[in-house]
Design an enzyme around this catalytic site. Structure first.
Site, mmCIF file in Angstrom:
data_model
loop_
_atom_site.group_PDB
_atom_site.id
_atom_site.type_symbol
_atom_site.label_atom_id
_atom_site.label_comp_id
_atom_site.label_asym_id
_atom_site.label_seq_id
_atom_site.Cartn_x
_atom_site.Cartn_y
_atom_site.Cartn_z
ATOM 1 N N GLY A 95 0.848 -1.207 0.000
ATOM 2 C CA GLY A 95 0.000 0.000 0.000
ATOM 3 C C GLY A 95 0.873 1.243 0.000
ATOM 4 N N GLY B 1 0.008 5.351 -1.323
ATOM 5 C CA GLY B 1 -0.963 6.230 -0.664
ATOM 6 C C GLY B 1 -0.305 7.418 0.015
ATOM 7 N N GLN B 2 -1.101 8.120 0.819
ATOM 8 C CA GLN B 2 -0.618 9.353 1.456
ATOM 9 C C GLN B 2 0.590 9.087 2.356
ATOM 10 O OE1 GLN B 2 -3.127 11.209 4.393
ATOM 11 N NE2 GLN B 2 -2.046 13.152 4.250
ATOM 12 N N ASP C 27 1.885 -1.819 -4.403
ATOM 13 C CA ASP C 27 0.525 -1.289 -4.261
ATOM 14 C C ASP C 27 -0.357 -2.023 -5.258
ATOM 15 O OD1 ASP C 27 -0.539 1.560 -2.879
ATOM 16 O OD2 ASP C 27 -1.806 0.821 -4.500
ATOM 17 N N ILE C 28 -1.656 -1.958 -5.047
ATOM 18 C CA ILE C 28 -2.581 -2.573 -6.007
ATOM 19 C C ILE C 28 -2.660 -1.748 -7.290
ATOM 20 C CG2 ILE C 28 -4.705 -1.429 -5.181
ATOM 21 C CD1 ILE C 28 -5.368 -4.848 -5.461
ATOM 22 N N TYR D 236 -14.480 1.449 9.870
ATOM 23 C CA TYR D 236 -13.023 1.609 9.904
ATOM 24 C C TYR D 236 -12.497 1.428 11.333
ATOM 25 C CZ TYR D 236 -8.581 4.250 9.396
ATOM 26 O OH TYR D 236 -7.271 4.670 9.397
HETATM 27 P P1 NAD Z 1 -4.255 5.760 1.467
HETATM 28 O O1 NAD Z 1 -5.659 5.402 1.173
HETATM 29 O O2 NAD Z 1 -3.729 7.076 1.035
HETATM 30 O O3 NAD Z 1 -3.282 4.629 0.892
HETATM 31 C C1 NAD Z 1 -3.583 3.263 0.949
HETATM 32 C C2 NAD Z 1 -2.931 2.592 -0.246
HETATM 33 O O4 NAD Z 1 -3.305 1.213 -0.210
HETATM 34 C C3 NAD Z 1 -3.408 3.154 -1.599
HETATM 35 O O5 NAD Z 1 -2.297 3.527 -2.376
HETATM 36 C C4 NAD Z 1 -4.182 2.011 -2.226
HETATM 37 O O6 NAD Z 1 -4.053 1.944 -3.640
HETATM 38 C C5 NAD Z 1 -3.549 0.816 -1.549
HETATM 39 N N1 NAD Z 1 -4.407 -0.375 -1.562
HETATM 40 C C6 NAD Z 1 -5.755 -0.440 -1.457
HETATM 41 N N2 NAD Z 1 -6.172 -1.711 -1.542
HETATM 42 C C7 NAD Z 1 -5.046 -2.461 -1.698
HETATM 43 C C8 NAD Z 1 -4.811 -3.853 -1.860
HETATM 44 N N3 NAD Z 1 -5.819 -4.743 -1.868
HETATM 45 N N4 NAD Z 1 -3.544 -4.270 -1.984
HETATM 46 C C9 NAD Z 1 -2.516 -3.396 -1.992
HETATM 47 N N5 NAD Z 1 -2.673 -2.060 -1.859
HETATM 48 C C10 NAD Z 1 -3.934 -1.612 -1.717
HETATM 49 O O7 NAD Z 1 -4.045 5.580 3.038
HETATM 50 P P2 NAD Z 1 -2.925 6.263 3.949
HETATM 51 O O8 NAD Z 1 -3.464 7.553 4.435
HETATM 52 O O9 NAD Z 1 -1.606 6.210 3.289
HETATM 53 O O10 NAD Z 1 -2.959 5.281 5.188
HETATM 54 C C11 NAD Z 1 -2.018 4.245 5.371
HETATM 55 C C12 NAD Z 1 -2.336 3.518 6.652
HETATM 56 O O11 NAD Z 1 -2.283 4.444 7.741
HETATM 57 C C13 NAD Z 1 -3.722 2.886 6.696
HETATM 58 O O12 NAD Z 1 -3.666 1.685 7.408
HETATM 59 C C14 NAD Z 1 -4.535 3.892 7.470
HETATM 60 O O13 NAD Z 1 -5.614 3.274 8.121
HETATM 61 C C15 NAD Z 1 -3.519 4.401 8.451
HETATM 62 N N6 NAD Z 1 -3.863 5.746 8.957
HETATM 63 C C16 NAD Z 1 -3.824 6.824 8.129
HETATM 64 C C17 NAD Z 1 -4.193 8.065 8.620
HETATM 65 C C18 NAD Z 1 -4.175 9.303 7.733
HETATM 66 O O14 NAD Z 1 -4.579 10.370 8.184
HETATM 67 N N7 NAD Z 1 -3.707 9.208 6.512
HETATM 68 C C19 NAD Z 1 -4.577 8.207 9.953
HETATM 69 C C20 NAD Z 1 -4.634 7.084 10.767
HETATM 70 C C21 NAD Z 1 -4.252 5.848 10.259
#
Ligand code: NAD
Length: 349
Positions: A45, A48-49, A71-72, A179
């Protein structure tokens, strides 16, 4: 020193002691260095952000080729330019195992998840992704195919019955979002795998993360990223939360530093094996807009709360992170004013 001939183990011991007395610790040093040399990281993953910035930081620290980003989604060039990138589905155990074997992976960072706002629209898909991906990685660690796991939790594990101010590490947890329910269940499983199978899994309950490199992925705190984009482009923003909604937040550099620090900490210092509370900033839409107005005086904010208001209302406003401070030396660095300056400067480029 290796040119001498030593005939007995006593001679070798004497050599080690004499080196140590001279202030040189060749064996200790070699052991630490070997651990770092052997480290191979898989990020699931990664596009992502959080993953985009984390991958770049881990590559800076360990070397580009030692950090495999997956990533997917296909990569747009950001992560595949400097190091390995593969398309990988976090739900596919065999495909993950294959990457782990091919790249001799030691540590896995599992970031793939469906975030709070999107998960409310697709509850079953969110539950399946958030739980199955975690089981895949925990089971690889249980079978000793990898050594260490990082899995992020969230302030979403808390719910409307949790104390809202200075929320303690251990408190009432009755999350009311899909979530949050998946993150709380994930925390329980992490602790279970640690106690039952000795899995070295480490976790942080991130607050809302704020960054300019990658777009946020469908969370309730996304407004605090979007507001900077709109401020730079249009000098105005319509906020999907009301003006008094105070939430815990953190600038991405602090979140990444926390992640690297908890993963580097000695095993024995990680006393919480569910997930650590982590505190950075707490602000509401008025406060962030005031900090923007100091730099863009014409900036205007208006409010049109939607379904995300209810999610935000169920979460804490500030977090007590004493355990993270005591156990592995956590400290937040970036203030709201500093973060606003960084965000506006980088988005204006
Ligand atoms: P995001 O949604 O920006 O990124 C998630 C990534 O996972 C994406 O690039 C997506 O394409 C990929 N993905 C989705 N399904 C997939 C699959 N089946 N196989 C492989 N990749 C897949 O999320 P983020 O903000 O980068 O968050 C990352 C982690 O941090 C998550 O577990 C989230 O719950 C946690 N988190 C984030 C925040 C925040 O504010 N960003 C806050 C608390 C916790």
């Amino acid at each position: 020193m290796y040119s001498h001939k030593y005939t007995s183990s006593t001679d070798i011991l004497k050599l080690i002691l004499s080196e140590c007395k001279r202030g040189e610790y060749p064996y200790i040093y070699a052991t630490k260095k070997n651990k770092t040399l052997k480290k191979r990281i898989l990020i699931i993953g990664a596009s992502g952000q959080l993953g985009t910035d984390l991958t770049l930081q881990l590559r800076k620290k360990y070397g580009d080729h030692k950090v495999v980003a997956t990533d997917i989604r296909e990569d747009d060039g950001t992560l595949s330019k400097e190091g390995p990138f593969e398309v990988l589905d976090a739900m596919d155990y065999e495909a993950i195992e294959d990457v782990v074997i091919r790249y001799e992976i030691t540590d896995v960072y599992l970031l793939a998840a469906m975030l709070s706002a999107t998960a409310e629209k697709f509850p079953m898909r969110a539950w399946n992704l958030n739980m199955n991906s975690l089981f895949n990685v925990l089971n690889l660690a249980k079978d000793r195919k990898i050594k260490k796991v990082f899995w992020p939790s969230s302030i979403a594990v808390f719910g409307p019955t949790t104390p809202k101010q200075n929320t303690p590490q251990k408190t009432i947890m009755e999350p009311s979002t899909v979530y949050g329910i998946s993150k709380q269940a994930g925390e329980r499983w992490c602790e279970y795998y640690h106690h039952k199978y000795g899995v070295d899994v480490r976790s942080i309950r991130y607050p809302g993360l704020i960054s300019y490199t990658a777009a946020p992925g469908g969370g309730t705190t996304d407004y605090a990223v979007d507001i900077y984009h709109k401020a730079v482009k249009h000098s105005k923003y319509i906020c999907f939360l009301d003006e008094q909604t105070t939430l815990p937040m953190m600038y991405i550099d602090d979140a990444i530093r926390a992640t690297l620090t908890i993963m580097d900490a000695p095993k024995k210092s990680i006393k919480v094996r569910s997930s650590y509370n982590l505190s950075g900033l707490s602000f509401n839409p008025i406060e962030i807009s005031e900090s923007i107005k100091k730099q863009i005086p014409s900036f205007e904010i208006s409010y049109k709360p939607d379904f995300r208001q209810k999610i935000a209302d169920s979460w804490p406003q500030s977090i007590d992170d004493t355990d993270a401070k005591n156990d592995w030396g956590w400290k937040n660095n970036t203030s709201l004013e500093e973060m606003t300056a960084i965000m506006l400067e980088n988005l204006s480029d």
